[in-house]
Structures are given as structure tokens and as C-alpha cells.
Design a protein around this motif. Structure first.
Motif, PDB file in Angstrom:
ATOM      1  N   PHE A   1       0.804  -1.217   0.000  1.00 44.48           N
ATOM      2  CA  PHE A   1       0.000   0.000   0.000  1.00 44.48           C
ATOM      3  C   PHE A   1       0.843   1.276   0.000  1.00 44.48           C
ATOM      4  N   ASN A   2       2.157   1.156  -0.067  1.00 43.48           N
ATOM      5  CA  ASN A   2       3.011   2.337  -0.208  1.00 43.48           C
ATOM      6  C   ASN A   2       3.262   2.621  -1.678  1.00 43.48           C
ATOM      7  N   VAL A   3       3.471   3.901  -2.002  1.00 44.37           N
ATOM      8  CA  VAL A   3       3.826   4.233  -3.382  1.00 44.37           C
ATOM      9  C   VAL A   3       5.140   3.540  -3.718  1.00 44.37           C
ATOM     10  N   ARG A   4       5.302   3.180  -4.978  1.00 44.71           N
ATOM     11  CA  ARG A   4       6.524   2.475  -5.354  1.00 44.71           C
ATOM     12  C   ARG A   4       6.908   2.812  -6.788  1.00 44.71           C
ATOM     13  N   LEU A   5       8.184   2.727  -7.030  1.00 48.88           N
ATOM     14  CA  LEU A   5       8.726   2.942  -8.360  1.00 48.88           C
ATOM     15  C   LEU A   5       8.428   1.718  -9.215  1.00 48.88           C
ATOM     16  N   VAL A   6       7.761   1.937 -10.344  1.00 48.64           N
ATOM     17  CA  VAL A   6       7.404   0.803 -11.195  1.00 48.64           C
ATOM     18  C   VAL A   6       8.195   0.793 -12.492  1.00 48.64           C
ATOM     19  N   ASP A   7       8.971   1.848 -12.766  1.00 50.52           N
ATOM     20  CA  ASP A   7       9.782   1.874 -13.984  1.00 50.52           C
ATOM     21  C   ASP A   7      11.160   1.335 -13.638  1.00 50.52           C
ATOM     22  N   ASP A   8      11.555   0.210 -14.248  1.00 52.47           N
ATOM     23  CA  ASP A   8      12.831  -0.430 -13.924  1.00 52.47           C
ATOM     24  C   ASP A   8      13.910  -0.095 -14.950  1.00 52.47           C
ATOM     25  N   LYS A   9      13.752   1.035 -15.643  1.00 53.24           N
ATOM     26  CA  LYS A   9      14.727   1.391 -16.663  1.00 53.24           C
ATOM     27  C   LYS A   9      16.086   1.659 -16.021  1.00 53.24           C
ATOM     28  N   SER A  10      17.126   1.108 -16.586  1.00 53.24           N
ATOM     29  CA  SER A  10      18.479   1.336 -16.094  1.00 53.24           C
ATOM     30  C   SER A  10      19.146   2.379 -16.977  1.00 53.24           C
ATOM     31  N   TYR A  11      19.370   3.553 -16.415  1.00 48.43           N
ATOM     32  CA  TYR A  11      19.899   4.654 -17.214  1.00 48.43           C
ATOM     33  C   TYR A  11      21.419   4.550 -17.334  1.00 48.43           C
ATOM     34  N   PRO A  12      21.957   4.922 -18.495  1.00 41.35           N
ATOM     35  CA  PRO A  12      23.409   4.853 -18.684  1.00 41.35           C
ATOM     36  C   PRO A  12      24.118   6.087 -18.132  1.00 41.35           C
ATOM     37  N   PHE A  13      25.324   5.876 -17.633  1.00 40.47           N
ATOM     38  CA  PHE A  13      26.182   6.939 -17.125  1.00 40.47           C
ATOM     39  C   PHE A  13      27.510   6.913 -17.879  1.00 40.47           C
ATOM     40  N   LEU A  14      28.140   8.055 -17.981  1.00 40.00           N
ATOM     41  CA  LEU A  14      29.534   8.120 -18.403  1.00 40.00           C
ATOM     42  C   LEU A  14      30.375   8.020 -17.144  1.00 40.00           C
ATOM     43  N   ALA A  15      31.304   7.087 -17.107  1.00 41.71           N
ATOM     44  CA  ALA A  15      32.050   6.815 -15.880  1.00 41.71           C
ATOM     45  C   ALA A  15      33.539   6.750 -16.162  1.00 41.71           C
ATOM     46  N   ILE A  16      34.340   7.094 -15.142  1.00 36.99           N
ATOM     47  CA  ILE A  16      35.799   6.943 -15.194  1.00 36.99           C
ATOM     48  C   ILE A  16      36.219   6.162 -13.966  1.00 36.99           C
ATOM     49  N   THR A  17      36.938   5.075 -14.181  1.00 42.94           N
ATOM     50  CA  THR A  17      37.360   4.195 -13.081  1.00 42.94           C
ATOM     51  C   THR A  17      38.591   4.782 -12.400  1.00 42.94           C
ATOM     52  N   MET A  18      38.371   5.722 -11.502  1.00 39.34           N
ATOM     53  CA  MET A  18      39.463   6.483 -10.882  1.00 39.34           C
ATOM     54  C   MET A  18      40.375   5.605 -10.028  1.00 39.34           C
ATOM     55  N   SER A  19      39.885   4.473  -9.531  1.00 44.05           N
ATOM     56  CA  SER A  19      40.701   3.630  -8.659  1.00 44.05           C
ATOM     57  C   SER A  19      41.708   2.778  -9.431  1.00 44.05           C
ATOM     58  N   ASP A  20      41.587   2.701 -10.774  1.00 42.00           N
ATOM     59  CA  ASP A  20      42.542   1.925 -11.573  1.00 42.00           C
ATOM     60  C   ASP A  20      43.873   2.664 -11.679  1.00 42.00           C
ATOM     61  N   ASP A  21      44.950   1.908 -11.897  1.00 43.99           N
ATOM     62  CA  ASP A  21      46.255   2.548 -12.114  1.00 43.99           C
ATOM     63  C   ASP A  21      46.204   3.455 -13.337  1.00 43.99           C
ATOM     64  N   TRP A  22      45.544   2.974 -14.385  1.00 39.19           N
ATOM     65  CA  TRP A  22      45.342   3.773 -15.600  1.00 39.19           C
ATOM     66  C   TRP A  22      43.826   3.890 -15.786  1.00 39.19           C
ATOM     67  N   PRO A  23      43.210   4.951 -15.241  1.00 41.00           N
ATOM     68  CA  PRO A  23      41.740   5.065 -15.281  1.00 41.00           C
ATOM     69  C   PRO A  23      41.184   4.924 -16.687  1.00 41.00           C
ATOM     70  N   ARG A  24      40.001   4.355 -16.743  1.00 41.45           N
ATOM     71  CA  ARG A  24      39.344   4.027 -18.009  1.00 41.45           C
ATOM     72  C   ARG A  24      37.999   4.752 -18.112  1.00 41.45           C
ATOM     73  N   ALA A  25      37.690   5.326 -19.276  1.00 38.87           N
ATOM     74  CA  ALA A  25      36.386   5.944 -19.532  1.00 38.87           C
ATOM     75  C   ALA A  25      35.474   4.908 -20.167  1.00 38.87           C
TER      76      ALA A  25
END
Length: 633
Positions: free
Chosen positions: A88-112
């Protein structure tokens, strides 16, 4: 539901939970005063909104948890909703997974890279974006100016090993760190410059490129100047993709909402440094009766409770004030660590921007209505047809289906899939590894699985509500087994032995002619070929078969890929992976001498001895397996 005794409800902030007859949490709320809020529910049902009255009629008990202030009540409410997902609580019903641009800062050579799904530590995110192709186009433009790597770790190590860069390195879209073509310091500068650009600090990048181009032309290095000109053009194209909507110093989140009686479509534009750097949309199922102010509060909770990838803005623009603006501002200030405003723009550019975002939400709601109408009507029709055709006492809002899988009696497994309101509820799927059946006997395997499932239900039913684990707490309105009369008879026998045959209806679905068998009826029920009811049963049966096959393949693959290094005391996954990597494979580990294994400084002698003994048998007496490693000369 009876009202709690007078004076037992505290006049303090907290969260309250309504529970049904099975002890399941069906509604969670928050209040500055629990006594005042709960008293609103215990009045003449005619005076309550319809969905609130239905919730109170369904509830058997109400409990509450006191906290120190209303901000803590807000946080507790959200945590309880995430844990219990009340109907009976409101809930999110759209399960769309949105894309992000990311940079893996923890890598020795970060990757986009373009990423979806849950956020990971050590990764910086920009977005979300409406379409992945928009990010890839932008990233392709930016790589000409900020040539950081986009390859996977495996590909990076491959080119590092062969000493040659990939195609992107040859066309100057990667600085080729895999072959040491760029220093670590310069590479880190490129990553930092790209991060600043994506944060909206574009002017400095443009000025630097213009200055470098002029210097190169002044020194008659026209080829370099031409490359810098192309990079500058790429940067400007990328900037054009980020729409300028506010002053450069402003960080805003703009929330647009369009709703009807059942659902609400929400669109959010993320503005950083005056530019739209991302957008997100979702749909809220208005299970409870909400005012516009309460709806805004629910949107804010869902949007900001889990730390947003772009951080918290200085200002949140909403279409109408929330039910308690001061509460949400104090909560957001606590999360951000500095002042946050939640306000409704009245005029000017910000009002125009809010109208644009709201128009996007209205268009999305129209599209969602069209999808909803066809989907919801079909599901309701399927459940009603099943009730009518199978003679069920009520519409089967919860259906459980069971199936078996094996190959010549090996890796025998069973599956249980759950469908609620015509939709799969994957969080309640269960898998069973058959324990007591030898050989190929589907009937015995089905009997074992059903017995285990419903014995667990009986045990949980007798357990106090506060101590229930919830895995098998709720009985199905319809039990479906894959197969014919034989499987049906097994299911009926199990329910009779457990005393559940009057409580749980059962049916079997035979695949050959798609016939439905019912207890006590010699002839099968043939559902119309194009009926929604048959289509629903087929989907449930196919899903249970898929789930069982997947588990069976996992067990078979695990058995077939077992290594001689498995089940060695002290050799866990991390040590095993390092051992295989350092010695060059499992075969090399098998060939290694005891001295070689003991020579690994990070591997305890006892584990080295256990590995050698597993592969070669007990070591010779002269090997001194229990000798301690000497330190020093």
C-alpha cells in the motif's frame, strides 16, 4: 483491526507499520506525532479515502518505532519501505536502467566507459543520460582531446604483453599507456582535465587549446596546429550537446511531475555549472491516496535517499511545495553537509525550465498510459479467466509454479517461481537441490520439493511474526506443477499429508496439448487457445523451466570445472587465484615442488604442505613438512 488502547501510542516522532493477518508489512508511514497521525486511521471508514480505507480493512495490527526527531523518522520510514516493499506504499514501477559516463578512478590507468546498474566504489559518474548512444558520441568527440583508455582490462594487458597499441592508439584516440607511450603524470593530467570538462568547467579547456594552437602556428608547426584545431572543434561540438540553461555558478536539480489517479511520471534534469549534464525519468505507482504535496515528498525521498551519482545540488526546483519543505531541506542539508534549498520558481528562466521538464513528464505519462492500459487490462483479464475456468474461490493473485531439471538423474534440481498480480516476483523465486532421490524419478523429486516448501510454510506460520524469516511465509492462491496427471497427484498427496488441501488450490499444465488438469476431474480443462489465462500459465510454466535449467547448468558447470586445488584447507579463492597466476596455471602448480610452494612468502607452510599432499600424496619424510620458515641469513 482494533484500535490500540488509549494512551499507549506515544506523542513523539517515529515510523508506524500496518501488518496483515500473515504478519506481512502492508504499509509504512512517518509522523511528527505518532498519536495524532494514527488517530486519523481509526475513524469511520466512509470518511477515509478509498485506498486508505482498504488498507485499514486489510490490516490486523499496527506497530510503531519511536525516534528522536522527524528527520530520523523520515530516514527510518524509507529504510523500512525498502526492506518490506509494502503493497500500500507508493513504489517505483519503472525499472529502466539509465546509462552513465564513468571513469574508473581507482585503476592505475583510469578508463572511460558507459556504465549501467548499481554504482561502484572508486568510480566517478556523470549523467544519467536518456540514451547510451548520446554518451558514446560525446565520448568519441572528447577522446580526440583527452585520449584516455576505453579498453577492457583484459585487452589492456594483452597489448601490454605484445608491446603494441590497439587501433585507438594509432589514430590518437588513446595515449597508449599499455606501451608506456605516456607518462603516469601526463595521463593523470588528462583524466583530471576530462573530469573538469564533464563537471562543466569548459572555458579553461577551450582557452588552453586555443593558446596551444596559436603557439604551434607561431612556431610554424602547422601539422600540430591542425591537430589542435580538430581537437578544439571536437570539444566545441561536445559543449553544444550540453544545453546552457542557467548561470555558470548554479547547480540545480529540476523536477517535473505529471500524474493521474493511479500513477505519476517524474522527469529530473540535472544542471551543473549552468549546463544540463544528465536527466532521469521514472514512474510512481500511487498505491496510496496522495495529495500533490505528499507526492513531491515521496519523489524527493526516492531521488536522494541513495547518494546520487552527481552529488547533491544547491537548489532543488519542484512544481509545488512538499508537505513539509523545512523537513526535506534539513534532511538534504544533513546529507550534503551544506545548505540546500527546495523551492518553487515563480517567474523567469527557472520557471520556464521547470515548465519544460514538466512537459517532458506529461509526454512520458501519455506514453506510459498507453502501455499501462494494454498490460493492466490483459493481466486482470487473465486472472479473472483463471478463476472462472478453474473454479477457484478467488482470483489467483499469487501463483507458484514448480518444475524439475536433471540429466540422467545427475544434478537434480527443482525451481519455484512466483507471480503476483500477473507479474513475476523474482525476489521470491526459490531453487531446490534434490537431496533424497536417487536416479531418474521426477515424481519423487517433485514430492520432495513440494514437501520442503510447504513444511517451511507451516513452520513459519507457527512462528511469532517478529521472528519470521519471510522466505516461505505466504501460501499461493494457486499452485501449478509442470506435467500431467502424475505430477498433479503428487502435489495433491503432499497437500493432503500436510493438511493444506482445503487451503491451497492446485493444477497441472501438460505441455503436449497445453491441457490443465484439476484434482478429481478425469478430463482436462482446455483453456481457449488465444485466452489471456492460457498465455499467463504458459509464461509461468516456461519461466519455471528456465529457472530450473539455469540452476541445473550452474551445478553441472561447477562440478565439471572443479579443480584439484578445490577444498584445500587454507586455500581460499583469493590465494588460489594468486597461486595460479604466479606459477602460470593449474598444471604448473601440479608440477611445483614442495620447496617452490614453500618459497612463496605469502603462502603459509601448512597450506603449501596441504597443496603438495593433495596433488602428490604425503611428502617424503625428508621434506620436513612441518618445519618453520627461517628468517635472515
Amino acid at each position: 483491526m482494533q484500535r490500540p488502547p488509549a494512551g499507549t501510542i506515544p506523542d513523539s516522532p517515529g515510523s508506524y507499520q500496518f501488518k496483515d493477518a500473515h504478519g506481512r508489512v502492508i504499509y509504512v508511514g512517518k509522523a511528527k506525532s505518532l498519536r495524532q497521525r494514527l488517530s486519523n486511521y481509526f475513524q469511520n471508514p466512509r470518511n477515509l479515502p478509498p485506498r486508505t480505507a482498504q488498507m485499514v480493512a486489510t490490516a490486523e495490527t499496527v506497530e510503531w518505532i519511536q525516534v528522536r526527531n522527524d528527520v530520523e523518522a523520515l530516514m527510518l520510514e524509507y529504510n523500512l519501505i525498502k526492506e518490506h516493499r509494502p503493497r500500500f506504499n507508493v513504489r517505483l514501477v519503472d525499472d529502466k536502467s539509465y546509462p552513465f559516463l564513468a571513469i574508473t578512478m581507482s585503476d592505475d590507468w583510469p578508463r572511460a566507459m558507459v556504465m549501467r546498474g548499481s554504482k561502484r566504489k572508486g568510480v566517478r559518474y556523470w549523467g544519467p543520460y536518456g540514451h547510451a548512444y548520446a554518451i558514446r558520441e560525446t565520448l568519441d568527440l572528447l577522446l580526440r582531446t583527452f585520449p584516455i583508455r576505453t579498453c577492457s582490462d583484459n585487452k589492456f594487458r594483452h597489448h601490454e604483453r605484445i608491446g603494441r597499441p590497439c587501433l585507438l592508439g594509432h589514430i590518437e584516440k588513446c595515449s597508449a599507456p599499455c606501451v608506456d607511450a605516456v607518462s603516469k603524470e601526463r595521463y593523470d593530467e588528462l583524466v583530471e582535465e576530462l573530469s573538469r570538462f564533464l563537471d562543466g568547467d569548459t572555458d579553461e579547456v577551450v582557452r588552453d587549446l586555443e593558446a596551444q594552437m596559436r603557439d604551434a602556428a607561431g612556431e610554424l608547426e602547422f601539422e600540430l596546429a591542425a591537430r589542435l584545431r580538430d581537437r578544439l572543434g571536437s570539444v566545441r561540438k561536445a559543449i553544444e550537446k550540453q544545453q546552457m540553461v542557467a548561470d555558470r555558478s548554479e547547480d540545480l536539480d529540476v523536477i517535473g511531475i505529471a500524474d493521474d489517479e493511479l500513477e505519476a511520471a517524474v522527469q529530473v534534469f540535472f544542471v551543473r555549472g549552468g549546463r544540463v549534464v544528465g536527466r532521469k525519468g521514472f514512474v510512481i505507482d500511487k498505491v496510496e491516496d496522495l495529495t500533490a504535496e505528499e507526492l513531491v515528498g515521496n519523489v524527493l525521498e526516492g531521488l536522494y535517499y541513495d547518494y546520487p551519482p552527481l552529488g547533491f545540488p544547491k537548489v532543488v526546483l519542484v512544481p509545488t511545495p512538499s508537505e513539509d519543505d523545512d523537513l526535506y531541506e534539513r534532511w538534504l542539508c544533513e546529507l550534503r553537509g551544506s545548505k540546500v534549498q527546495v523551492r518553487v520558481p515563480q517567474r523567469g528562466d527557472k520557471r520556464t525550465l521547470l515548465e519544460t521538464v514538466t512537459r517532458n513528464a506529461s509526454e512520458e505519462l501519455v506514453r506510459h498510459r498507453l502501455r499501462r492500459a494494454s498490460d493492466h487490462n490483459a493481466r486482470a483479464q487473465a486472472l479473472n479467466e483463471l478463476q472462472e475456468q478453474l473454479g477457484l474461490p478467488e482470483a489467483p493473485l499469487r501463483i507458484e509454479c514448480f518444475d524439475m531439471s536433471h540429466i540422467q538423474g545427475t544434478d537434480y534440481v527443482g525451481s519455484m517461481v512466483v507471480v503476483e498480480d500477473g507479474l513475476p516476483k523474482k525476489s521470491e523465486y526459490r531453487r531446490f537441490k534434490i537431496r533424497d532421490v536417487a536416479g531418474n524419478d521426477d515424481f519423487a523429486a517433485m514430492e520432495e520439493v513440494l514437501t520442503r516448501r510447504f513444511r517451511n510454510y507451516l513452520q513459519e506460520r507457527e512462528t511469532p511474526v517478529s521472528e519470521r524469516e519471510g522466505r516461505f511465509s505466504y501460501p499461493p492462491n494457486l499452485l501449478v506443477v509442470d506435467g500431467g496427471k502424475g505430477q498433479l497427484n503428487v502435489a495433491v498427496r503432499v497437500l493432503q499429508e500436510l493438511g493444506l488441501d482445503d487451503e491451497i488450490p492446485v493444477a497441472s499444465l501438460a505441455k503436449q496439448f497445453e491441457e490443465v488438469f484439476l484434482p478429481g476431474q478425469p478430463d482436462p480443462v482446455r483453456l481457449p487457445r488465444q485466452s489471456e489465462a492460457l498465455y499467463l500459465l504458459q509464461r509461468i510454466r516456461d519461466e519455471s523451466h528456465r529457472f530450473a535449467i539455469t540452476y541445473h547448468r550452474q551445478l553441472r558447470g561447477r562440478r565439471m570445472t572443479r579443480s584439484v586445488l578445490d577444498d584445500i584447507p587454507g586455500l581460499g579463492p583469493t590465494r588460489k587465484k594468486r597461486l595460479v597466476k604466479e606459477l602460470g596455471g593449474v598444471t604448473a602448480v601440479k608440477r611445483a615442488s614442495l620447496d617452490t610452494l614453500r618459497g612463496l612468502s605469502w603462502l603459509p607452510d601448512a597450506v603449501a604442505d596441504a597443496i603438495y599432499e593433495k596433488v602428490h600424496g604425503p611428502p617424503a619424510s625428508g621434506a620436513q613438512p612441518n618445519a618453520t620458515r627461517q628468517s635472515g641469513p
